[in-house]
Design a protein around this motif. Structure first.
Motif, PDB file in Angstrom:
ATOM      1  N   ASP A  66       0.850  -1.187   0.000  1.00  0.00           N
ATOM      2  CA  ASP A  66       0.000   0.000   0.000  1.00  0.00           C
ATOM      3  C   ASP A  66       0.890   1.242   0.000  1.00  0.00           C
ATOM      4  OD1 ASP A  66      -3.177   0.646   0.796  1.00  0.00           O
ATOM      5  OD2 ASP A  66      -1.774   2.239   1.361  1.00  0.00           O
ATOM      6  N   PRO A  67       0.477   2.300  -0.723  1.00  0.00           N
ATOM      7  CA  PRO A  67       1.295   3.519  -0.735  1.00  0.00           C
ATOM      8  C   PRO A  67       1.292   4.263   0.588  1.00  0.00           C
ATOM      9  CG  PRO A  67      -0.727   3.876  -1.969  1.00  0.00           C
ATOM     10  CD  PRO A  67      -0.664   2.409  -1.645  1.00  0.00           C
ATOM     11  N   GLY A  68       0.294   3.984   1.453  1.00  0.00           N
ATOM     12  CA  GLY A  68       0.232   4.613   2.768  1.00  0.00           C
ATOM     13  C   GLY A  68       0.021   6.120   2.680  1.00  0.00           C
ATOM     14  N   PRO A  69       0.104   6.805   3.850  1.00  0.00           N
ATOM     15  CA  PRO A  69       0.229   6.198   5.181  1.00  0.00           C
ATOM     16  C   PRO A  69      -1.023   5.418   5.549  1.00  0.00           C
ATOM     17  CG  PRO A  69      -0.288   8.534   5.376  1.00  0.00           C
ATOM     18  CD  PRO A  69      -0.061   8.274   3.920  1.00  0.00           C
ATOM     19  N   LEU A  70      -0.870   4.507   6.502  1.00  0.00           N
ATOM     20  CA  LEU A  70      -1.987   3.640   6.860  1.00  0.00           C
ATOM     21  C   LEU A  70      -2.565   4.014   8.225  1.00  0.00           C
ATOM     22  CD1 LEU A  70      -0.527   0.215   5.673  1.00  0.00           C
ATOM     23  CD2 LEU A  70      -2.208   1.670   4.522  1.00  0.00           C
ATOM     24  N   PRO A  71      -3.899   3.945   8.330  1.00  0.00           N
ATOM     25  CA  PRO A  71      -4.875   3.751   7.269  1.00  0.00           C
ATOM     26  C   PRO A  71      -4.783   4.876   6.222  1.00  0.00           C
ATOM     27  CG  PRO A  71      -5.927   3.503   9.426  1.00  0.00           C
ATOM     28  CD  PRO A  71      -4.556   4.079   9.658  1.00  0.00           C
ATOM     29  N   HIS A  72      -4.936   4.505   4.967  1.00  0.00           N
ATOM     30  CA  HIS A  72      -4.778   5.462   3.875  1.00  0.00           C
ATOM     31  C   HIS A  72      -5.830   6.568   3.994  1.00  0.00           C
ATOM     32  CE1 HIS A  72      -4.394   7.204  -0.080  1.00  0.00           C
ATOM     33  NE2 HIS A  72      -3.397   6.394  -0.379  1.00  0.00           N
ATOM     34  N   PRO A  73      -5.417   7.837   4.029  1.00  0.00           N
ATOM     35  CA  PRO A  73      -6.378   8.923   4.277  1.00  0.00           C
ATOM     36  C   PRO A  73      -7.460   9.066   3.216  1.00  0.00           C
ATOM     37  CG  PRO A  73      -4.205   9.790   3.671  1.00  0.00           C
ATOM     38  CD  PRO A  73      -4.028   8.328   3.911  1.00  0.00           C
ATOM     39  N   LEU A  74      -7.218   8.563   2.005  1.00  0.00           N
ATOM     40  CA  LEU A  74      -8.225   8.700   0.951  1.00  0.00           C
ATOM     41  C   LEU A  74      -9.119   7.466   0.814  1.00  0.00           C
ATOM     42  CD1 LEU A  74      -6.203  10.445  -1.923  1.00  0.00           C
ATOM     43  CD2 LEU A  74      -7.670  11.489  -0.190  1.00  0.00           C
ATOM     44  N   ALA A  75      -8.814   6.403   1.556  1.00  0.00           N
ATOM     45  CA  ALA A  75      -9.610   5.180   1.459  1.00  0.00           C
ATOM     46  C   ALA A  75     -11.019   5.408   1.985  1.00  0.00           C
ATOM     47  CB  ALA A  75      -8.943   4.054   2.230  1.00  0.00           C
ATOM     48  N   ALA A  76     -11.982   4.706   1.397  1.00  0.00           N
ATOM     49  CA  ALA A  76     -13.381   4.856   1.814  1.00  0.00           C
ATOM     50  C   ALA A  76     -13.565   4.503   3.286  1.00  0.00           C
ATOM     51  CB  ALA A  76     -14.283   3.990   0.943  1.00  0.00           C
ATOM     52  N   SER A  77     -12.802   3.511   3.760  1.00  0.00           N
ATOM     53  CA  SER A  77     -12.985   3.038   5.132  1.00  0.00           C
ATOM     54  C   SER A  77     -12.366   3.953   6.179  1.00  0.00           C
ATOM     55  CB  SER A  77     -12.401   1.625   5.277  1.00  0.00           C
ATOM     56  OG  SER A  77     -11.102   1.556   4.742  1.00  0.00           O
ATOM     57  N   THR A  78     -11.569   4.933   5.748  1.00  0.00           N
ATOM     58  CA  THR A  78     -10.934   5.838   6.709  1.00  0.00           C
ATOM     59  C   THR A  78     -11.914   6.939   7.088  1.00  0.00           C
ATOM     60  OG1 THR A  78      -8.801   5.335   5.689  1.00  0.00           O
ATOM     61  CG2 THR A  78      -8.866   7.203   7.177  1.00  0.00           C
ATOM     62  N   ASP A  79     -12.822   6.592   7.974  1.00  0.00           N
ATOM     63  CA  ASP A  79     -13.855   7.511   8.433  1.00  0.00           C
ATOM     64  C   ASP A  79     -14.229   7.121   9.850  1.00  0.00           C
ATOM     65  OD1 ASP A  79     -15.778   9.514   8.494  1.00  0.00           O
ATOM     66  OD2 ASP A  79     -16.859   8.833   6.726  1.00  0.00           O
ATOM     67  N   ILE A  80     -15.140   7.861  10.442  1.00  0.00           N
ATOM     68  CA  ILE A  80     -15.460   7.589  11.843  1.00  0.00           C
ATOM     69  C   ILE A  80     -16.490   6.474  12.009  1.00  0.00           C
ATOM     70  CG2 ILE A  80     -14.822   9.867  12.686  1.00  0.00           C
ATOM     71  CD1 ILE A  80     -17.791  10.651  12.619  1.00  0.00           C
ATOM     72  N   SER A  81     -17.285   6.186  10.950  1.00  0.00           N
ATOM     73  CA  SER A  81     -18.361   5.207  11.153  1.00  0.00           C
ATOM     74  C   SER A  81     -18.875   4.652   9.836  1.00  0.00           C
ATOM     75  CB  SER A  81     -19.534   5.859  11.901  1.00  0.00           C
ATOM     76  OG  SER A  81     -19.974   7.027  11.224  1.00  0.00           O
ATOM     77  N   LYS A  82     -19.340   3.399   9.913  1.00  0.00           N
ATOM     78  CA  LYS A  82     -20.051   2.745   8.812  1.00  0.00           C
ATOM     79  C   LYS A  82     -21.215   1.963   9.420  1.00  0.00           C
ATOM     80  CE  LYS A  82     -16.989   3.911   5.631  1.00  0.00           C
ATOM     81  NZ  LYS A  82     -17.279   4.875   4.564  1.00  0.00           N
ATOM     82  N   ALA A  83     -22.343   1.982   8.738  1.00  0.00           N
ATOM     83  CA  ALA A  83     -23.525   1.280   9.234  1.00  0.00           C
ATOM     84  C   ALA A  83     -23.324  -0.232   9.171  1.00  0.00           C
ATOM     85  CB  ALA A  83     -24.754   1.677   8.423  1.00  0.00           C
ATOM     86  N   VAL A  84     -23.855  -0.905  10.184  1.00  0.00           N
ATOM     87  CA  VAL A  84     -23.844  -2.369  10.236  1.00  0.00           C
ATOM     88  C   VAL A  84     -25.280  -2.801  10.453  1.00  0.00           C
ATOM     89  CG1 VAL A  84     -22.983  -4.411  11.440  1.00  0.00           C
ATOM     90  CG2 VAL A  84     -21.503  -2.404  11.187  1.00  0.00           C
ATOM     91  N   ARG A  85     -25.886  -3.356   9.404  1.00  0.00           N
ATOM     92  CA  ARG A  85     -27.320  -3.708   9.486  1.00  0.00           C
ATOM     93  C   ARG A  85     -27.597  -4.905   8.588  1.00  0.00           C
ATOM     94  NH1 ARG A  85     -28.766  -2.375   3.752  1.00  0.00           N
ATOM     95  NH2 ARG A  85     -27.361  -0.675   3.203  1.00  0.00           N
ATOM     96  N   ALA A  86     -28.626  -5.654   8.983  1.00  0.00           N
ATOM     97  CA  ALA A  86     -29.042  -6.808   8.190  1.00  0.00           C
ATOM     98  C   ALA A  86     -30.183  -6.464   7.251  1.00  0.00           C
ATOM     99  CB  ALA A  86     -29.442  -7.960   9.104  1.00  0.00           C
ATOM    100  N   ALA A  87     -30.737  -5.267   7.369  1.00  0.00           N
ATOM    101  CA  ALA A  87     -31.835  -4.841   6.490  1.00  0.00           C
ATOM    102  C   ALA A  87     -31.310  -4.709   5.061  1.00  0.00           C
ATOM    103  CB  ALA A  87     -32.408  -3.510   6.973  1.00  0.00           C
ATOM    104  N   TYR A  88     -31.820  -5.554   4.177  1.00  0.00           N
ATOM    105  CA  TYR A  88     -31.391  -5.549   2.777  1.00  0.00           C
ATOM    106  C   TYR A  88     -32.574  -5.793   1.849  1.00  0.00           C
ATOM    107  CZ  TYR A  88     -26.379  -4.884   2.433  1.00  0.00           C
ATOM    108  OH  TYR A  88     -25.122  -4.322   2.396  1.00  0.00           O
ATOM    109  N   GLY A  89     -33.721  -5.213   2.207  1.00  0.00           N
ATOM    110  CA  GLY A  89     -34.885  -5.462   1.374  1.00  0.00           C
ATOM    111  C   GLY A  89     -35.193  -6.945   1.352  1.00  0.00           C
ATOM    112  N   ALA A  90     -35.427  -7.480   0.155  1.00  0.00           N
ATOM    113  CA  ALA A  90     -35.775  -8.892   0.015  1.00  0.00           C
ATOM    114  C   ALA A  90     -34.571  -9.774  -0.270  1.00  0.00           C
ATOM    115  CB  ALA A  90     -36.810  -9.046  -1.111  1.00  0.00           C
ATOM    116  N   ASP A  91     -33.357  -9.234  -0.199  1.00  0.00           N
ATOM    117  CA  ASP A  91     -32.157  -9.994  -0.554  1.00  0.00           C
ATOM    118  C   ASP A  91     -31.693 -10.849   0.630  1.00  0.00           C
ATOM    119  OD1 ASP A  91     -29.416 -10.790  -1.094  1.00  0.00           O
ATOM    120  OD2 ASP A  91     -29.454  -9.342  -2.749  1.00  0.00           O
ATOM    121  N   GLU A  92     -31.970 -12.151   0.529  1.00  0.00           N
ATOM    122  CA  GLU A  92     -31.659 -13.056   1.633  1.00  0.00           C
ATOM    123  C   GLU A  92     -30.167 -13.313   1.771  1.00  0.00           C
ATOM    124  OE1 GLU A  92     -34.090 -16.040   3.039  1.00  0.00           O
ATOM    125  OE2 GLU A  92     -35.745 -15.702   1.663  1.00  0.00           O
TER     126      GLU A  92
END
Length: 392
Positions: free
Chosen positions: A31-57
């Motif tokens: 990875d070009p770094g620095p890590l966590p990479h500042p431009l990566a999508a995951s480099t943020d304070i929060s991401k939702a964690v949910r099982a709600a996916y409409g009808a997609d089992e």
């Protein structure tokens, strides 16, 4: 045992590296770094964690498993990365069959998960930040919440080191090293070559730019993200303000309760703007802020004038159908692409490494058919029922 190079230390890359090492392979993480990479999508304070996916089992079942593993990670890491504060998807009209909210409610109920229907005035009294005149119905998923994404990636990077993964930080991928139809490693931008039996490309929204032959499969899009400091902090505490999607299929807006720094994050899950992750256009626009203020004025009046303390553009690697792309390249032996998270991948962090490792090893995994190499899929065939089709 194979020698495997994983390019990209975002959530796909770090989890793949850990799992492949656990399975006995020699793993190099680049990875070009620095890590966590500042431009990566995951480099943020929060991401939702949910099982709600409409009808997609498929996604619902996978999310159920992920939530159980997120709880385990809290124990293993000795800190709370996953916060089970509930997730509510609400709408302005009565839910009907075929609606994302209705189909999620029915499937979650069928699978025995704890849910409540948001169509009773007494329920809405629990959430005083909301405009009670505007939202009428929806589903509250009680055993769901959010993960602290940036912290989680940082801890997983440390886990790669302790697991014995060779981490090559601050080196930049230039191209695949190919011999005929076989990928034999990678070439760095200083022309250094690293040999491998397999290369896993896990570079998110950079994928169509560093692998030009994938441009027909992926589209990199930017979505606006805002961090606000509410004036009435108590209205946004987790017990009164769960993770939410507010008529998300129409508005695209979703958000999170106040965090330890007094920040409420609100973002948009819409069509976004196509751009490179390194583009100078990767900035939140005046229109983005205007749209946000209009949404806040109608939905959370007490947040309408809250100062924006930070904003960013979160990059998605979109596939045409909205499903992930975790597959071997049928035209290049030794290459696996793990991308196409389409803005809804992070919640599956505890199971992503296993799926990617199965793709590398050629193991049977029913999800690999859903996430297969599928050049036949065309634009406009998206199936993400929670994503707004508007232009926020």
């Amino acid at each position: 045992m194979s020698r495997i190079i994983v390019v990209g230390a975002g959530i796909n890359g770090v989890t793949a590296a850990i799992e492949l090492k656990k399975r006995g392979h020699q793993v190099v993480l680049v990875d070009p770094g620095p890590l966590p990479h500042p431009l990566a999508a995951s480099t943020d304070i929060s991401k939702a964690v949910r099982a709600a996916y409409g009808a997609d089992e498929d996604y619902t079942a996978l999310a159920e498993r992920s939530i159980k593993l997120w709880r385990q990670w809290n124990e293993e890491f000795g800190t709370k990365l996953y916060h089970e504060v509930g997730v509510m998807f609400v709408c302005r009209q009565k839910m009907e069959p075929g609606d994302f909210e209705y189909d999620s409610w029915k499937l979650l109920e069928k699978r025995g998960l704890k849910v409540a229907r948001m169509d009773a005035p007494q329920l809405w009294k629990r959430f005083p930040a909301w405009n009670p005149e505007l939202y009428r119905d929806g589903v509250l998923e009680i055993e769901a919440g959010y993960a602290e994404s940036g912290r989680a990636v940082a801890m997983l990077i440390e886990r790669t080191k302790s697991a014995g993964v060779e981490l090559r930080e601050r080196v930049k991928f230039s191209q695949l090293d190919e011999r005929g139809n076989r990928v034999t490693g990678i070439v760095l931008d200083d022309r250094q070559r690293i040999a491998a039996d397999f290369v896993v490309m896990a570079v998110g929204a950079w994928t169509p730019y560093v692998l030009p032959f994938t441009r027909n499969f992926f589209r990199a899009t930017g979505q606006p993200v805002f961090h606000l400091k509410p004036l009435e902090r108590d209205l946004f505490e987790p017990d009164r303000f769960p993770v939410f999607g507010a008529d998300i299929t129409t508005t695209g807006y979703y958000g999170f309760p106040i965090n330890r720094d007094g920040v409420v994050k609100i973002a948009n899950h819409g069509s976004g703007r196509e751009m490179s992750p390194d583009s100078s256009d990767r900035v939140v626009t005046a229109d983005d802020e205007k749209n946000l203020r209009e949404f806040l004025a109608s939905t959370f009046p007490s947040l309408a004038d809250a100062p924006i303390v930070y904003s960013r553009v979160c990059m998605y690697c979109d596939t045409h159908d909205g499903h992930f792309w975790i597959a071997r390249d049928p035209e290049r032996d030794g290459l696996v692409v793990a991308a196409g998270d389409s803005g809804h991948g992070f919640k599956f962090a505890p199971v992503l490494g296993e799926i990617i490792a199965d793709a590398v090893e050629g193991k049977d995994n029913p999800l690999l058919d859903k996430f297969r190499w599928r050049p036949e899929v065309r634009a406009g065939s998206g199936t993400d029922a929670a994503r707004s089709k508007g232009t926020q």
